[in-house]
Design a protein around this motif. Sequence first.
Motif, mmCIF file in Angstrom:
data_model
loop_
_atom_site.group_PDB
_atom_site.id
_atom_site.type_symbol
_atom_site.label_atom_id
_atom_site.label_comp_id
_atom_site.label_asym_id
_atom_site.label_seq_id
_atom_site.Cartn_x
_atom_site.Cartn_y
_atom_site.Cartn_z
ATOM 1 N N UNK A 96 0.865 -1.175 0.000
ATOM 2 C CA UNK A 96 0.000 0.000 0.000
ATOM 3 C C UNK A 96 0.902 1.225 0.000
ATOM 4 N N UNK A 97 0.631 2.165 -0.911
ATOM 5 C CA UNK A 97 1.388 3.419 -0.946
ATOM 6 C C UNK A 97 0.936 4.288 0.216
ATOM 7 N N UNK A 98 1.903 4.887 0.888
ATOM 8 C CA UNK A 98 1.575 5.770 1.999
ATOM 9 C C UNK A 98 2.839 6.262 2.658
ATOM 10 N N UNK A 99 2.663 7.051 3.685
ATOM 11 C CA UNK A 99 3.804 7.601 4.398
ATOM 12 C C UNK A 99 3.422 7.720 5.860
ATOM 13 N N UNK A 100 4.399 7.555 6.709
ATOM 14 C CA UNK A 100 4.191 7.799 8.138
ATOM 15 C C UNK A 100 5.537 8.095 8.769
ATOM 16 N N UNK A 101 5.491 8.769 9.889
ATOM 17 C CA UNK A 101 6.687 9.109 10.643
ATOM 18 C C UNK A 101 6.964 7.965 11.606
ATOM 19 N N UNK A 102 8.104 7.263 11.467
ATOM 20 C CA UNK A 102 8.402 6.159 12.379
ATOM 21 C C UNK A 102 8.373 6.564 13.853
ATOM 22 N N UNK A 103 8.584 7.840 14.142
ATOM 23 C CA UNK A 103 8.549 8.314 15.523
ATOM 24 C C UNK A 103 7.165 8.320 16.137
ATOM 25 N N UNK A 104 6.125 8.142 15.321
ATOM 26 C CA UNK A 104 4.754 8.133 15.839
ATOM 27 C C UNK A 104 4.260 6.735 16.187
#
Length: 159
Positions: A96-104
């Motif tokens: 799945x295309x997406x983005x997230x901040x690993x710190x969250x």
Amino acid sequence: MTGKRSAGILLFRRPAGGPDTAFEVLLAHMGGPFWARRDEGAWTVPKGEYEPPEDPWAAARREFQEELGLSPPGGEPWPLGSARQSGGKTVTVWAVAGDLDPGTVVPGTFTMEWPRGSGRTREFPEVDRVAWCAPGPARARLVAGQRVFLDRLAERLGG
């Protein structure tokens, strides 16, 4: 008798300014004392076990939430098929295309006896960190039985 089954989501993104075939994937380092000092071969697609008749895609979304403490991505799921790992577990993955901040990430936890044979139980995070990785580093970090999903994603992305 059928073996254990897991389902997961391989989140991917395309770096800004990179070539059309460039991508990164989000991997999770397995938590617990066995994996603590290991890097190569100690990372996984965020996934978890399910039992039929649960729908594998529903399980993948549930496990993404449980393992990372974040809502699963809302993008279009691309089936990457299944692969059998060395321990006999069959893993089914969607990209799945997406983005997230690993710190969250706020990982779920599990309890196990530790040290083994001590009679004491301790709680450990299901994953102790997550990171975005280009395909080369991802291949080295992933458990061997999941590397095929990188190949399938690269093929789908035209790389």
